[in-house]
Design a protein around this motif. Structure first.
Motif, mmCIF file in Angstrom:
data_model
loop_
_atom_site.group_PDB
_atom_site.id
_atom_site.type_symbol
_atom_site.label_atom_id
_atom_site.label_comp_id
_atom_site.label_asym_id
_atom_site.label_seq_id
_atom_site.Cartn_x
_atom_site.Cartn_y
_atom_site.Cartn_z
ATOM 1 N N ARG A 1 0.805 -1.168 0.019
ATOM 2 C CA ARG A 1 0.066 -0.031 -0.042
ATOM 3 C C ARG A 1 0.933 1.277 0.011
ATOM 4 O O ARG A 1 1.592 1.443 0.736
ATOM 5 C CB ARG A 1 -1.042 0.075 1.239
ATOM 6 C CG ARG A 1 -1.978 1.179 1.019
ATOM 7 C CD ARG A 1 -2.817 1.305 2.395
ATOM 8 N NE ARG A 1 -3.340 0.122 2.908
ATOM 9 C CZ ARG A 1 -4.555 -0.165 2.748
ATOM 10 N NH1 ARG A 1 -5.525 0.586 2.334
ATOM 11 N NH2 ARG A 1 -5.104 -1.528 3.098
ATOM 12 N N ARG A 2 0.552 2.082 -1.063
ATOM 13 C CA ARG A 2 1.575 3.346 -1.234
ATOM 14 C C ARG A 2 0.598 4.218 0.048
ATOM 15 O O ARG A 2 -0.096 4.099 0.801
ATOM 16 C CB ARG A 2 0.830 4.247 -2.570
ATOM 17 C CG ARG A 2 1.998 5.047 -2.983
ATOM 18 C CD ARG A 2 1.654 5.381 -4.421
ATOM 19 N NE ARG A 2 0.383 5.633 -4.789
ATOM 20 C CZ ARG A 2 -0.199 6.138 -5.849
ATOM 21 N NH1 ARG A 2 0.659 5.646 -6.874
ATOM 22 N NH2 ARG A 2 -1.225 6.496 -6.082
ATOM 23 N N GLU A 3 1.502 5.402 0.381
ATOM 24 C CA GLU A 3 1.018 6.380 1.533
ATOM 25 C C GLU A 3 -0.346 6.675 1.317
ATOM 26 O O GLU A 3 -1.031 6.984 2.406
ATOM 27 C CB GLU A 3 2.248 7.508 1.567
ATOM 28 C CG GLU A 3 3.039 7.360 2.546
ATOM 29 C CD GLU A 3 3.968 8.768 2.547
ATOM 30 O OE1 GLU A 3 3.488 9.856 2.289
ATOM 31 O OE2 GLU A 3 5.208 8.466 2.483
ATOM 32 N N ASP A 4 -0.747 7.040 -0.026
ATOM 33 C CA ASP A 4 -2.088 7.659 -0.075
ATOM 34 C C ASP A 4 -3.274 6.445 -0.131
ATOM 35 O O ASP A 4 -4.332 6.721 -0.138
ATOM 36 C CB ASP A 4 -2.193 8.346 -1.533
ATOM 37 C CG ASP A 4 -2.029 7.427 -2.842
ATOM 38 O OD1 ASP A 4 -1.881 6.256 -2.509
ATOM 39 O OD2 ASP A 4 -1.858 8.135 -3.883
#
Length: 114
Positions: free
Chosen positions: A89-92
């Motif tokens: 999962r990316r930060e966003d």
């Protein structure tokens, strides 16, 4: 064949520019504008309405293109689930594909409908 005055082709095809423009305009209105307004209003009933309207527009676009969307949905869902095997999962919040990702293969599905 026609539904609500619009062509409903029996086989997959890109519709006329007029129909394409209509489908894009409807999608923007329902999926972007109305959903944004519903979130701003903090009204879950309006959110449900906007989501449902957007689904109707998207499914109507599949009909306008002569696409049986269920097998496409199943293939894209299968592909999306492979992101969770070893993706991250990316930060966003968006999931990023990992090495086990398997892309959706829609070409044979569309060819079979043709």
């Amino acid at each position: 064949m026609c539904a609500a005055g619009q062509e409903t082709p029996a086989k997959p095809k890109v519709p006329s520019l007029e129909v394409c423009a209509l489908r894009i305009r409807l999608h923007k209105e329902e999926a972007c504008d109305e959903l944004k307004e519903a979130f701003i209003a903090n009204d879950i009933t309006l959110v449900a309405d906007a989501i449902t309207d957007a689904l109707v527009v998207i499914l109507g676009t599949a009909v306008a293109c002569g696409i049986d969307i269920q097998p496409c949905w199943d293939e894209v869902h299968r592909s999306n689930m492979t992101k969770f095997i070893d993706g991250h999962r990316r930060e966003d919040g968006k999931w990023i594909k990992g090495p086990s990702y398997s892309p959706a293969n829609l070409k044979p599905i569309i060819e079979a409908q043709s």
